[in-house]
Write an enzyme that holds these catalytic residues in place. Sequence first.
Site: not given
Length: 400
Positions: A36, A98-100
């Site tokens: 990530r 940035a989503s979970m």
Amino acid sequence: MTLAADDDGVRTLIDELESAGGLPADFRSVLTAVPREWFIPDRMWVREAEDGPYLALDRAAEPDRWLAAVYSNRVIVTQFDGGATAWPVVGDRPTCSASMPSVVLGMLAESDVRPGHVVFEVGTGTGWSAALLAHIVGARGSVTTVEIDPVLAADARKRLETAGFAAVDARLADGVADVLPDRVDRVISTAGVHVGQLPFPWVVNTRPGGVILAPMRTDLASGPLVRFVVGEDGTATGRATALRVGFMELRSHRVASDPVGAERFDDPAADLGFTDLAPWVPLLADDHRWPIAVAVPSCRVNVWDRTEDRPGVAWLRDPLSGSWASIVPEGNDRYVVRQFGPRRLWDAAEAAYRWWQQRGEPPLSAWQWTITPDRQSVALPPDSALPSDSGRSPRAELSE
């Protein structure tokens, strides 16, 4: 340029997701292959506590804290107010994030993306989801991703190239327009789509048996995440998944925030009535508020907590007509209802909710979505009724 990942951070995220049951099978290798941190800007905002304020973090100034945030199951905000608010100021409205990781991986699992698939993604954001998709589909597949914001699109394209995913077709484009590749296997939207406005080109360009995954919403309720399957007849039908999401809308669907302004909840000009239905659960719980959201899709909701100066107040507002309703506890399980304007919002909301209760309170997954060239509808099928019911469904049917 060869990027290195923080291996300890990757392992920490994997362990967190596995312990919470939020890591679908076989996704450990995907997280390891596409860390990530490669896709998070050095300056970003994060909530370190679930209900805490957004904090500005700079990787250069606080590298350990930055990495801890990136390798946690948290949303990372990368833009406020369409870029009008510059870091480190916290803006009014997050417009890119940035989503979970649990949500990103859950969507990948729901879409059932496989090696060799042709994928169209709407909402590139940071580029992390596109990279994960490219890793899964491999050299035999392809990923096209579109982003409407020129700054975000350029940054994501640069990150994808640096991370070794130059083959991803990252475009500056509006995902609502007809920019899809021909005969895609999967369409995945990372932006909320308003009920009745799912772009029909998504259906036309998806092969029969292909899947469209889209977070559907109204002004009153965000979610659910709906998994559509395209049929041989060129229409799409879908049901809500178990995954709950809360995405920002497609920019062309985005509406301005509409906070309660100068209206008085006890305005004597409003029509006065009463109800024995407490408004809190119907307006705030996902399954419960969906029939209301379908019945009055342009309606907004606000809830005021009780203070020393006023009672708790539930508000319904319709910016299209200027109508509003306030619901206030009176005591003895009775609530005072005030309604103003041409629409009786609480009357419509309560009727939809009572109808849903009579049907046995079916969950979100019971609703059926249908997309055709000239009609989009969401309704409870007749076989979802538990007790017999001859009442009218709060069916939403909206032409494109």
